[in-house]
Design an enzyme around this catalytic site. Structure first.
Site, short mmCIF file in Angstrom:
data_model
loop_
_atom_site.label_atom_id
_atom_site.label_comp_id
_atom_site.label_asym_id
_atom_site.label_seq_id
_atom_site.Cartn_x
_atom_site.Cartn_y
_atom_site.Cartn_z
N HIS A 102 0.84 -1.21 0.00
CA HIS A 102 0.00 0.00 0.00
C HIS A 102 0.86 1.26 0.00
O HIS A 102 0.52 2.26 0.64
CB HIS A 102 -0.94 0.02 1.21
CG HIS A 102 -1.96 -1.08 1.22
ND1 HIS A 102 -3.25 -0.92 0.73
CD2 HIS A 102 -1.89 -2.37 1.64
CE1 HIS A 102 -3.92 -2.06 0.88
NE2 HIS A 102 -3.11 -2.96 1.41
N ASN A 175 -10.29 -2.77 2.75
CA ASN A 175 -10.03 -2.75 1.31
C ASN A 175 -11.34 -2.49 0.57
O ASN A 175 -12.42 -2.50 1.17
CB ASN A 175 -9.46 -4.10 0.85
CG ASN A 175 -7.97 -4.24 1.15
OD1 ASN A 175 -7.27 -3.26 1.35
ND2 ASN A 175 -7.50 -5.48 1.19
N TYR A 389 0.96 -4.41 11.98
CA TYR A 389 0.83 -2.97 11.72
C TYR A 389 1.65 -2.14 12.70
O TYR A 389 2.31 -1.18 12.31
CB TYR A 389 -0.65 -2.56 11.73
CG TYR A 389 -1.36 -3.04 10.49
CD1 TYR A 389 -1.61 -4.40 10.32
CD2 TYR A 389 -1.73 -2.19 9.48
CE1 TYR A 389 -2.23 -4.87 9.17
CE2 TYR A 389 -2.35 -2.65 8.33
CZ TYR A 389 -2.60 -4.00 8.18
OH TYR A 389 -3.19 -4.47 7.05
FE1 HDD Z 1 -2.52 -4.91 5.43
C1 HDD Z 1 -1.03 -1.90 5.15
C2 HDD Z 1 -5.48 -3.58 4.34
C3 HDD Z 1 -3.94 -8.05 5.38
C4 HDD Z 1 0.18 -6.14 6.92
N1 HDD Z 1 -3.13 -3.11 4.82
C5 HDD Z 1 -2.36 -1.97 4.79
C6 HDD Z 1 -3.15 -0.86 4.34
C7 HDD Z 1 -4.40 -1.35 4.10
C8 HDD Z 1 -4.39 -2.74 4.43
C9 HDD Z 1 -5.58 -0.56 3.61
C10 HDD Z 1 -2.63 0.54 4.12
C11 HDD Z 1 -2.88 1.42 5.31
C12 HDD Z 1 -2.46 2.83 4.99
O1 HDD Z 1 -3.13 3.47 4.17
O2 HDD Z 1 -1.47 3.26 5.56
N2 HDD Z 1 -4.32 -5.67 4.87
C13 HDD Z 1 -5.43 -4.95 4.57
C14 HDD Z 1 -6.58 -5.82 4.53
C15 HDD Z 1 -6.14 -7.08 4.80
C16 HDD Z 1 -4.72 -6.98 5.04
C17 HDD Z 1 -7.99 -5.37 4.25
C18 HDD Z 1 -6.90 -8.36 4.90
C19 HDD Z 1 -8.11 -8.45 5.31
N3 HDD Z 1 -1.96 -6.76 6.00
C20 HDD Z 1 -2.69 -7.92 5.91
C21 HDD Z 1 -1.96 -9.00 6.54
C22 HDD Z 1 -0.80 -8.46 7.01
C23 HDD Z 1 -0.82 -7.05 6.65
C24 HDD Z 1 -2.46 -10.43 6.66
C25 HDD Z 1 0.34 -9.10 7.74
C26 HDD Z 1 0.24 -10.16 8.47
N4 HDD Z 1 -0.70 -4.16 5.87
C27 HDD Z 1 0.24 -4.84 6.55
C28 HDD Z 1 1.43 -4.00 6.93
C29 HDD Z 1 1.03 -2.61 6.34
C30 HDD Z 1 -0.32 -2.89 5.72
C31 HDD Z 1 2.76 -4.57 6.50
C32 HDD Z 1 2.03 -1.92 5.44
C33 HDD Z 1 2.01 -0.47 5.81
C34 HDD Z 1 1.26 -0.42 7.03
O3 HDD Z 1 0.84 -1.68 7.37
O4 HDD Z 1 1.03 0.55 7.70
O5 HDD Z 1 1.55 -3.94 8.30
#
Ligand code: HDD
Length: 722
Positions: A102, A175, A389
């Site tokens: 993202h 999402n 997160y």
């Molecule tokens: Fe995630 C970012 C949504 C599964 C780990 N995720 C991130 C963002 C969104 C989502 C909208 C961007 C937030 C922003 O605008 O800063 N992610 C989802 C949804 C998921 C999902 C709807 C499933 C239902 N995500 C998911 C899993 C993991 C992560 C299973 C790890 C185990 N996601 C992350 C992260 C991020 C992230 C690595 C990257 C940047 C951040 O968190 O802030 O932690």
């Protein structure tokens, strides 16, 4: 001119000295600055009146921001130039790591307003008082592309909402698709590695059309429900404003007695759903890679505030027990026909950011941020996210005090004993920095068993082991339900997308393996994709559970949930000199009435002179305004104007693309030579409407409410078997 290596002869310079060459002149702020000549003849502006004096970060006023401190006119720089060193040091450190997923996103401020109380099921303060507003910050994003990638990637869109409630921040990090690729968070790094550019060659950027992604997917049957969504037009939305948002997981709402109700959260756009075609998306990425962010910025800046309704699906353990799937499985949704979505509030985005970096880049969403009254379910994906997160923010923002950054700070009072660390802005004051303590009223904050956060008291027992529950084993039934819930044009687009993506996959065995999963979803789809790829139909993949038939759900189609009218959409009006002034005026009026917007396009950016002699400024020159940037187009030309633009390639593309993308096209009869040269004059259908006079305008604008004339495209399917 003196040669570069000639040392300065003395303090004096010849007229040819390189130092005398004219320098870049700063932008003209002459209204607010006094100009003065620098020693070398350059012009700078100095502070005067209300214009503040430039300072260093330490506050020292700066006298000269054009030249470093140096020894001799052409000699070396002096190390003591603290202003230069501070400026360069800071510049060198401007970048922070982009989000690992993202990375490309765009945010805006707004508010959430409660329209229906949920006080019977939750004690969460935000859901108590109808009419009360809670400030929010929302960030939309793509998943796979890096920060500088284009907006119209075929990708899932993030829909992350930070609600600054009176009882702490609530981050609903969702999402625009209600399910996810995987069931267990341990697979998340694999999924993302596979989707991102391949590690040796570092391409393709922001697209899943490559071997690694489809290799992983074809070996991960649980992903196929999400794949159906990702290959549908949901993954190429026309605007953030026209897409839904989903919290995905089952969460819990808890009342004051700790009783739990399961909940799934939905954001429904007031302007209805709309997506673009893949062929359009490819062209938008070239014409305006910032298409989505510009759209959001323009809408908010013009006062057309994007709005969504918050819907909740509420259900209890009884429903969960009898539901055909596990409510803890993020690859499944609960059809709205089974548990209706109740609307309980609205989200309005009414303020753009002041600074992209400070707000949109530094905002840190954490799924574990929930206020009292909202709690997690045992969805394994959610549990994994709750770890990830927080962890990622420390890497990205550099330390544990990222909550001190204004965009992340709660707007309610905070009191705790956490202290120090990098960049601590507000350490607790007073003597006690621990508890329990015996400093009485001066001893700082204390826990509150009544108002404080309490987790749902769920009895849990079991054997510690690694497993995937049996209740998660059906991977295809909801994928099939999604497919059969689509209108024919949407089904065609899913087939097109799969054929496109798999055509970019080099290994035929991977292509074939994907089709073997489609065989478990829908025969027609599998057949179309196999035919489109020129593959023999493979055997169906071995399924852990046989596909069961589920009734179609109208809520899953974009076309069935389109806009109520043409509001919020954009018309491109292509004018030439001599274009009919009356028609133009009527068109502008009708578009305004519809609450849509328009842009004037002309052969020259200077604009055109209409039939009545009035001048109209152009917003776009035709070369920079292909029809993919608009929801509908109109060409109002004089005979001479039409003769000119008919020969121009960009003008031909303008109408040819609008036609190919099934858009509504209005045109003055004089414009016909352009359609002839574009090769579509004989194909014009009832979506192409002649506007001979201002009387024809209202009919055209009303027709545009349908957004597209899909029949045009349904006549051709290159992939389906004849
Ligand atoms: Fe995630 C970012 C949504 C599964 C780990 N995720 C991130 C963002 C969104 C989502 C909208 C961007 C937030 C922003 O605008 O800063 N992610 C989802 C949804 C998921 C999902 C709807 C499933 C239902 N995500 C998911 C899993 C993991 C992560 C299973 C790890 C185990 N996601 C992350 C992260 C991020 C992230 C690595 C990257 C940047 C951040 O968190 O802030 O932690």
């Amino acid at each position: 001119m003196a040669p570069r290596n000639t040392p300065p002869s003395s303090g004096k310079k010849s007229a040819e000295s390189p130092k005398k060459a004219p320098r870049a002149v700063a932008p003209d702020f002459s209204d607010s600055y006094d100009e003065t000549q620098g020693e070398g003849g350059e012009t700078h502006q100095i502070a005067s009146g209300d214009v503040p004096t430039l300072t260093t970060q330490q506050g020292a006023p700066v006298a000269d921001d054009q030249n470093t401190l140096r020894i001799g006119d052409r000699g070396p720089a002096a190390l003591e130039d603290f202003h230069f060193r501070e400026k360069i040091f800071h510049f060198d450190h401007e970048r922070i790591p982009e989000r690992v997923v993202h990375a490309r996103g765009y945010g805006a401020h707004g508010f959430f307003e409660l329209t229906k109380s949920l006080s019977d099921v939750t004690r969460a303060d935000i859901f108590q008082r109808v009419g009360e507003r809670t400030p929010v910050f929302v960030r939309f994003s793509t998943v796979a592309g890096s920060k500088g990638s284009f907006d119209l990637a075929r990708d899932v869109r993030g829909f992350a909402v930070k609600l600054y409630t009176r009882e702490g921040n609530w981050d609903l990090v969702g999402n625009n698709i209600p399910v996810f690729f995987i069931q267990d968070p341990i697979k998340f790094p694999d999924l993302i590695h596979a989707a991102k550019p391949e590690p040796d060659r570092m391409f393709p950027q922001a697209q899943t059309a490559h071997d690694n992604f489809w290799d992983f997917i074809s070996l991960t049957p649980e992903s196929f429900h999400m794949i159906m969504w990702a290959m549908s037009d949901r993954a190429i939305p026309r605007s953030f404003r026209f897409m839904e948002g989903f919290g995905v997981h089952s969460f819990r709402l808890l009342d004051a007695d700790g009783r739990s109700t399961f909940v799934k959260f939905h954001w429904k756009p007031k302007l209805g759903l709309q997506s673009v075609l893949w062929n359009e998306a490819v062209k938008i990425n070239g014409a305006d890679p910032d298409f989505h962010r510009r759209d959001l910025w323009d809408a908010i800046s013009s006062g057309d505030f994007p709005e969504w309704e918050l819907g909740v699906q509420l259900f209890d353990e009884g429903f969960a027990d009898q539901f055909a799937f596990d409510v803890l499985d993020s690859t499944k949704l609960i059809p709205e026909e089974e548990v209706p979505v109740q609307i309980v509030g609205r989200l309005v985005l009414d303020r753009t950011v002041d600074n992209f970096f400070a707000e949109t880049e530094q905002v840190a969403f954490c799924t574990q941020n929930v206020p009292p009254g909202i709690d997690f379910s045992n969805d394994p994906l959610l549990q994994g996210r709750n770890f990830s997160y927080l962890d990622t923010q420390i890497k990205r923002l550099g330390g544990p005090n990222f909550t001190h950054i204004p965009i992340n700070a709660p707007k309610c009072p905070m009191a705790h004993f956490q202290q120090d660390g990098h960049m601590a802005m507000r350490n607790p004051v007073g003597r006690a920095n621990y508890e329990p303590n015996s400093w009485g009223a001066e001893g700082g904050p204390r826990e509150n068993p009544v108002t404080g956060f309490r987790s749902f008291e769920e009895p849990v027992e079991g054997t510690k082991r690694r497993l995937r529950p049996e209740s998660f084993a059906d991977h295809y039934s909801q994928a099939r339900q999604f497919f059969i819930s689509q209108t024919p044009i949407e089904q065609k687009h899913i087939g097109d997308a799969l054929v496109f993506e798999l055509s970019k996959v080099e290994r035929p065995d991977i292509r074939s393996r994907v089709v073997s999963h489609l065989m478990n979803i829908h025969d027609d789809l599998a057949d179309t994709v196999a035919n489109g790829l020129g593959l023999p139909l493979p055997d169906a993949a071995t399924a852990a559970r046989p596909t069961i038939h589920l009734e179609p759900s109208a809520a899953l189609s974009i076309v069935r949930n389109g806009p109520p009218d043409f509001g919020g959409r954009k018309v491109g009006i292509y004018l030439t000199d001599g274009a009919d002034a009356g028609v133009f005026a009527a068109l502008v009026k009708a578009i305004d009435k519809e609450k849509a917007v328009y842009e004037v396009i002309a052969p020259k950016i200077g604009g055109v002179t209409l039939s009545d002699g009035a001048k109209v400024a152009a917003k776009q020159k035709i070369d920079g305004a292909p029809s993919v940037l608009f929801d509908a187009v109109v060409i109002i030309a004089s005979a001479d104007g039409a003769a000119l633009i008919a020969k121009d390639a960009a003008s031909q593309d303008f109408v040819r693309d609008a036609f190919g993308h099934c858009k509504f096209i209005g045109y003055s009869p004089e414009a016909m030579p352009l359609f002839v040269k574009a090769g579509i004059a004989d194909d014009l259908d009832d979506g192409c409407m002649e506007i001979g006079s201002s009387n024809d305008v209202a009919g055209f604008v009303t027709a545009c409410r349908a957004l597209r004339n899909w029949n045009r495209e349904l006549k051709v399917d290159m992939d389906a078997r004849a």
